[in-house]
Design a protein around this motif. Sequence first.
Motif, PDB file in Angstrom:
ATOM      1  N   HIS A   1       0.829  -1.204   0.000  1.00 35.28           N
ATOM      2  CA  HIS A   1       0.000   0.000   0.000  1.00 35.28           C
ATOM      3  C   HIS A   1       0.867   1.259   0.000  1.00 35.28           C
ATOM      4  O   HIS A   1       0.607   2.190  -0.760  1.00 35.28           O
ATOM      5  CB  HIS A   1      -0.932  -0.002   1.215  1.00 35.28           C
ATOM      6  CG  HIS A   1      -1.646   1.287   1.407  1.00 35.28           C
ATOM      7  ND1 HIS A   1      -2.698   1.681   0.603  1.00 35.28           N
ATOM      8  CD2 HIS A   1      -1.447   2.305   2.278  1.00 35.28           C
ATOM      9  CE1 HIS A   1      -3.110   2.874   0.984  1.00 35.28           C
ATOM     10  NE2 HIS A   1      -2.366   3.278   2.007  1.00 35.28           N
ATOM     11  N   LEU A   2       1.887   1.278   0.846  1.00 31.79           N
ATOM     12  CA  LEU A   2       2.758   2.453   0.921  1.00 31.79           C
ATOM     13  C   LEU A   2       3.434   2.727  -0.419  1.00 31.79           C
ATOM     14  O   LEU A   2       3.618   3.885  -0.803  1.00 31.79           O
ATOM     15  CB  LEU A   2       3.802   2.276   2.022  1.00 31.79           C
ATOM     16  CG  LEU A   2       3.272   2.278   3.454  1.00 31.79           C
ATOM     17  CD1 LEU A   2       4.395   1.936   4.431  1.00 31.79           C
ATOM     18  CD2 LEU A   2       2.623   3.603   3.804  1.00 31.79           C
ATOM     19  N   GLN A   3       3.814   1.676  -1.138  1.00 30.60           N
ATOM     20  CA  GLN A   3       4.481   1.849  -2.434  1.00 30.60           C
ATOM     21  C   GLN A   3       3.608   2.596  -3.434  1.00 30.60           C
ATOM     22  O   GLN A   3       4.125   3.174  -4.383  1.00 30.60           O
ATOM     23  CB  GLN A   3       4.883   0.481  -3.008  1.00 30.60           C
ATOM     24  CG  GLN A   3       6.014  -0.172  -2.253  1.00 30.60           C
ATOM     25  CD  GLN A   3       6.222  -1.615  -2.661  1.00 30.60           C
ATOM     26  OE1 GLN A   3       5.273  -2.341  -2.957  1.00 30.60           O
ATOM     27  NE2 GLN A   3       7.475  -2.043  -2.670  1.00 30.60           N
ATOM     28  N   THR A   4       2.298   2.620  -3.217  1.00 29.11           N
ATOM     29  CA  THR A   4       1.380   3.299  -4.147  1.00 29.11           C
ATOM     30  C   THR A   4       1.115   4.748  -3.740  1.00 29.11           C
ATOM     31  O   THR A   4       0.376   5.446  -4.432  1.00 29.11           O
ATOM     32  CB  THR A   4       0.022   2.570  -4.226  1.00 29.11           C
ATOM     33  OG1 THR A   4      -0.681   2.715  -2.976  1.00 29.11           O
ATOM     34  CG2 THR A   4       0.198   1.108  -4.561  1.00 29.11           C
ATOM     35  N   ARG A   5       1.722   5.210  -2.659  1.00 29.97           N
ATOM     36  CA  ARG A   5       1.406   6.541  -2.125  1.00 29.97           C
ATOM     37  C   ARG A   5       2.259   7.659  -2.720  1.00 29.97           C
ATOM     38  O   ARG A   5       2.144   8.798  -2.298  1.00 29.97           O
ATOM     39  CB  ARG A   5       1.542   6.538  -0.610  1.00 29.97           C
ATOM     40  CG  ARG A   5       0.502   5.638   0.037  1.00 29.97           C
ATOM     41  CD  ARG A   5       0.523   5.725   1.525  1.00 29.97           C
ATOM     42  NE  ARG A   5      -0.063   7.011   1.919  1.00 29.97           N
ATOM     43  CZ  ARG A   5       0.193   7.604   3.071  1.00 29.97           C
ATOM     44  NH1 ARG A   5       1.029   7.068   3.931  1.00 29.97           N
ATOM     45  NH2 ARG A   5      -0.379   8.755   3.376  1.00 29.97           N
TER      46      ARG A   5
END
Length: 83
Positions: A35-39
């Motif tokens: 999820h963080l990688q998509t932020r």
Amino acid sequence: MKLLYFAWLRSKIGLAEEELALPPGISDVAGLIAHLQTRGAGYADALSNLAVVKVAVNQEYVPFSHPVAPGDEVALFPPVTGG
């Protein structure tokens, strides 16, 4: 959940820490990192090579398969070496 970033992860992400509501469907460290990688680009760059990212949940080192829950403190940092 409280997220803490250390060393070059902090520099690339641009934050030392942040509060994040745990998104629905995320139940472990691997899901949280995905999820963080998509932020944004900073997150994607900092988390592009997970072989050099270590994680602690509530101040204990854990594998990426470790569960996460609202209210946890999750720290991400490079491997620590001594000398």
